[in-house]
Design an enzyme around this catalytic site. Structure first.
Site, PDB file in Angstrom:
ATOM      1  N   VAL A  42      -3.088  -3.296   8.230  1.00  0.00           N
ATOM      2  CA  VAL A  42      -4.290  -2.846   9.219  1.00  0.00           C
ATOM      3  C   VAL A  42      -3.514  -1.643   9.672  1.00  0.00           C
ATOM      4  CG1 VAL A  42      -5.225  -3.389  11.589  1.00  0.00           C
ATOM      5  CG2 VAL A  42      -4.746  -5.196  10.093  1.00  0.00           C
ATOM      6  N   HIS A  43      -4.607  -0.482   9.898  1.00  0.00           N
ATOM      7  CA  HIS A  43      -4.335   0.182  10.191  1.00  0.00           C
ATOM      8  C   HIS A  43      -3.503   1.433  11.421  1.00  0.00           C
ATOM      9  CE1 HIS A  43      -5.690   1.888   5.845  1.00  0.00           C
ATOM     10  NE2 HIS A  43      -4.757   1.330   5.453  1.00  0.00           N
ATOM     11  N   ASN A  52      -2.916  -4.694  -1.223  1.00  0.00           N
ATOM     12  CA  ASN A  52      -4.425  -4.262  -2.314  1.00  0.00           C
ATOM     13  C   ASN A  52      -4.751  -3.323  -2.595  1.00  0.00           C
ATOM     14  OD1 ASN A  52      -4.444  -3.584   0.857  1.00  0.00           O
ATOM     15  ND2 ASN A  52      -6.414  -3.429   0.006  1.00  0.00           N
ATOM     16  N   HIS A  77     -10.404  -5.354   9.381  1.00  0.00           N
ATOM     17  CA  HIS A  77      -9.596  -6.652   8.779  1.00  0.00           C
ATOM     18  C   HIS A  77      -9.530  -8.158   9.562  1.00  0.00           C
ATOM     19  CE1 HIS A  77      -8.980  -4.464   5.335  1.00  0.00           C
ATOM     20  NE2 HIS A  77      -8.628  -3.125   5.333  1.00  0.00           N
ATOM     21  N   HIS A 127       1.288  -8.648   3.100  1.00  0.00           N
ATOM     22  CA  HIS A 127       0.812  -7.129   3.076  1.00  0.00           C
ATOM     23  C   HIS A 127      -0.971  -7.531   4.429  1.00  0.00           C
ATOM     24  CE1 HIS A 127      -1.031  -3.805   3.019  1.00  0.00           C
ATOM     25  NE2 HIS A 127      -2.007  -4.042   2.510  1.00  0.00           N
ATOM     26  N   TYR A 156      -1.657   5.076  -2.933  1.00  0.00           N
ATOM     27  CA  TYR A 156      -2.961   5.461  -2.456  1.00  0.00           C
ATOM     28  C   TYR A 156      -3.456   5.914  -3.692  1.00  0.00           C
ATOM     29  CZ  TYR A 156      -2.978   3.158   1.759  1.00  0.00           C
ATOM     30  OH  TYR A 156      -3.243   1.896   2.960  1.00  0.00           O
ATOM     31  N   ASP A 174       0.698  -1.159   0.240  1.00  0.00           N
ATOM     32  CA  ASP A 174      -0.211   0.124   0.112  1.00  0.00           C
ATOM     33  C   ASP A 174       1.281   1.473  -0.476  1.00  0.00           C
ATOM     34  OD1 ASP A 174      -2.131  -2.014  -0.466  1.00  0.00           O
ATOM     35  OD2 ASP A 174      -3.217  -0.827   2.021  1.00  0.00           O
TER      36      ASP A 174
HETATM   37 FE   LIG Z   1      -4.205  -2.772   2.600  1.00  0.00          FE
END
Ligand SMILES: [Fe+2]
Ligand SMILES: *[C@@H]1O[C@H](CO)[C@@H](O)[C@H](O)[C@H]1NC(C)=O
Ligand SMILES: *[C@@H]1O[C@H](CO)[C@@H](O)[C@H](O)[C@H]1NC(C)=O
Ligand SMILES: *[C@@H]1O[C@H](CO)[C@@H](O)[C@H](O)[C@H]1NC(C)=O
Ligand SMILES: *[C@@H]1O[C@H](CO)[C@@H](O)[C@H](O)[C@H]1NC(C)=O
Ligand SMILES: *[C@@H]1O[C@H](CO)[C@@H](O)[C@H](O)[C@H]1NC(C)=O
Ligand SMILES: *[C@@H]1O[C@H](CO)[C@@H](O)[C@H](O)[C@H]1NC(C)=O
Ligand SMILES: *[C@@H]1O[C@H](CO)[C@@H](O)[C@H](O)[C@H]1NC(C)=O
Ligand SMILES: *[C@@H]1O[C@H](CO)[C@@H](O)[C@H](O)[C@H]1NC(C)=O
Length: 533
Positions: free
Chosen positions: A398-399, A278, A370, A360, A225, A222
């Site tokens: 996962v942020h 993703n 997620h 990822h 973006y 990622d």
């Molecule tokens: Fe992602």
């Protein structure tokens, strides 16, 4: 900055000091799970850097190189240099540039000596095409990839890239090669980041990372973006919320160029190794996916026997890194799994004692976002990684930040890997804050799979405190530490058995760690599979 604030930070965080006195070691664990409460003063919205910001504007003319970056090949003696020449086009009637028009040449030499060597590579362009009324197409500048070979270990080099026949050579840049592979030879600091994006919080993460002077950067998926945008440049923090009726998930590919421009300062001198997330899927005409990702970065794919941009391996000193693809087939009959078996079998732990894997979406994450999404991949691949004694796994997606106790098959296991999620690089999407173990926050199992990963494997637990249920009712024992904050991590492998891992929050001073642990290998207690040396 007020001194009270600084004092508070010193109290609530760990100073990473020489000797690491007081830093816990994994062999003293498993540790009781810790959740750091949300720091409410740092909850500001992550805002994308606009195209008007000088950080992302084109500063070169004609076919002068821009977006220069480095990545490693499989061993210390070889490095990839990548850059872009010419301007991208977006709109109607775009005409792809002819990649043959501009040569791919790197002139280089050891620092302090003459730039007397030359390597020639290849070039390509890619297009992002949308066969739908009203959508705009994109075609890239000319992307160049050149592999330098015959480099000395742990040596500073200088280089210029471009096309000398067009008088289009870059300024001189510098990089240091990795140390030779061996049990007593390691890069000093490896930065690990995920889910960067291109916001003002991303610049904070990257600034912190740069000040920690990494020798190598791992980006666990990622990047730009660009897929938060429509082709007309309109964007949202939640694509599906704002643009639910588009005929395809659009992207605004110039964001990739902005990302490459912003990152150049750092990654033209520090190699970056990227694995797909993703946000790199970027579907387009003819069902093509991952085209920007596969075109813009150089990967040691051929060199590591995978021939795929989605999975590959490389050595950095005495560490063997395995980069895995979660959004292509990972099952036991697929090419990736067979390659992984071959790659693992060829690792000589006398030469590279440390085995680190990254991909990822995490297998072990306790956030609601997620939650158990990559369970089919775990079921398929976990045994193999465990059998070969993978020491550490890095994930993003996962942020937030989370570090596990050593775990295997959801059971605490002194020989399992330590799983670390660092998807907190600062992108504009929501930060993950909610935990699946909090009352009312356990997701409905059928909603958890990712369409791009396929299958349903996340069944209710059959043993342990969560038996019969989909979620725990407290922070699970495999989760050692979790905190929702932006930041990056630094891995410092000290010797065959000890690696210091630290996580650095953007809101802290540079030399402070929000989390620090010695990851200790026990080759006698957990013997890795013997292979032919
Ligand atoms: Fe992602
Ligand atoms: C993101 O950056 C802004 C300043 O640009 C800051 O106010 C905010 O607290 C940051 N967010 C986080 C989560 O660190
Ligand atoms: C973009 O490319 C697609 C596929 O070639 C084509 O069908 C479409 O008409 C193009 N759109 C524009 C605006 O040129
Ligand atoms: C881009 O397209 C969207 C959806 O059609 C529209 O709402 C928006 O106003 C457009 N933005 C620009 C700058 O044209
Ligand atoms: C793209 O994929 C869709 C759905 O999987 C399929 O129906 C379509 O035929 C494919 N198109 C091409 C050009 O392969
Ligand atoms: C595994 O992947 C291969 C290749 O993508 C596919 O043909 C096969 O059906 C998959 N098998 C299972 C059990 O999912
Ligand atoms: C993993 O745990 C599950 C549930 O406890 C069990 O059914 C399965 O056999 C275990 N797998 C392995 C490889 O041990
Ligand atoms: C799985 O667990 C959830 C609660 O976590 C429960 O609602 C559901 O009925 C369980 N499903 C099965 C098949 O046991
Ligand atoms: C490895 O490094 C750790 C941490 O610096 C140190 O405590 C330990 O003694 C070292 N072990 C060996 C065998 O050098």
């Amino acid at each position: 900055m007020g001194s009270i604030w600084v004092t508070l930070l010193f109290i609530s965080s760990i100073m990473v000091v020489d000797g690491g006195v007081g830093i816990p070691r994994t062999i003293d664990g498993p540790f009781k799970p810790v959740t750091v409460p949300l720091d409410k003063s740092f909850r500001g919205h992550a805002v994308d850097i606009p195209d008007t910001d000088p950080l992302v504007q084109r500063t070169v003319q004609g076919f002068q190189p821009e977006q220069i970056s480095l990545s490693l090949s499989t061993s210390h003696d070889s490095v990839w240099v990548s850059w872009i020449t010419g301007e991208f086009q977006i709109g109607e009637n775009i005409e792809p540039l002819d990649p043959e028009k501009v040569a791919s040449i790197v002139k280089y030499g050891r620092f302090g000596r003459s730039i007397n060597r030359q390597a020639v590579g290849y070039s390509l362009v890619y297009s992002q095409l949308y066969p739908f009324e009203g959508l705009q197409n994109y075609t890239s500048g000319i992307i160049h990839h050149v592999r330098l070979t015959g480099l000395r270990a742990n040596t500073l080099y200088q280089y210029q890239c471009g096309d000398p026949s067009l008088s289009a050579m870059s300024d001189i840049h510098y990089f240091r090669t990795m140390p030779v592979s061996g049990p007593k030879s390691y890069p000093s600091r490896i930065a690990v980041v995920g889910d960067l994006g291109l916001t003002y919080n991303t610049t904070s993460t990257v600034d912190h990372m740069a000040i920690n002077h990494p020798d190598l950067i791992l980006l666990v998926g990622d990047a730009s973006y660009a897929n938060m945008y429509l082709t007309n440049g309109t964007s949202s923090d939640c694509y599906s919320c704002s643009f639910s009726n588009t005929p395809i998930h659009e992207t605004y590919q110039p964001r990739w160029d902005y990302w490459g421009r912003y990152m150049e300062t750092l990654i033209s001198s520090v190699p970056i190794m990227v694995v797909e997330g993703n946000h790199e899927i970027e579907a387009q005409a003819e069902n093509k996916t991952f085209v920007a990702y596969s075109s813009r970065f150089a990967f040691p794919s051929e060199e590591s026997g995978s021939s795929s941009t989605f999975y590959y391996s490389f050595n950095a000193g005495g560490i063997h890194f395995i980069m895995l693809g979660a959004y292509i087939s990972y099952n036991k009959s697929g090419d990736q799994y067979k390659w992984l078996e071959r790659d693992l079998a060829s690792v000589d732990r006398e030469v590279t004692p440390w085995l680190v894997a990254t991909w990822h979406p995490p297998w072990y994450s306790t956030y609601k976002s997620h939650y158990r999404e990559a369970e089919c991949m775990r079921v398929e691949m976990e045994d193999l990684l465990y059998t070969y004694g993978v020491d550490i796994v890095f994930n993003g997606h996962v942020h937030a930040y989370e570090r596990s106790n050593r775990v295997y098959n959801y059971t605490l296991d002194p020989c399992g890997p330590v799983y670390i999620t660092v998807g907190d690089g600062g992108n504009r999407e929501k930060m993950a804050i909610t935990h699946a173990d909090e009352p009312g926050n356990c997701p409905e199992p059928s909603t958890t799979p990712d369409d791009f990963m396929g299958g349903f494997c996340a069944f209710n637990f059959t043993s342990g405190p969560a038996a019969g249920k989909f979620c725990w009712d407290q922070q699970p024992d495999y989760s050692a530490f979790r905190e929702s904050s932006f930041g990056h991590g630094i891995l410092e492998v000290k010797n065959e058995t000890h690696a210091l891992w630290s996580w650095h929050r953007n809101q802290d001073m540079y030399d402070i760690a929000g989390d620090a642990i010695y990851i200790v290998r026990q080759p006698d207690k957990c013997p890795p599979v013997k292979t032919e040396g």
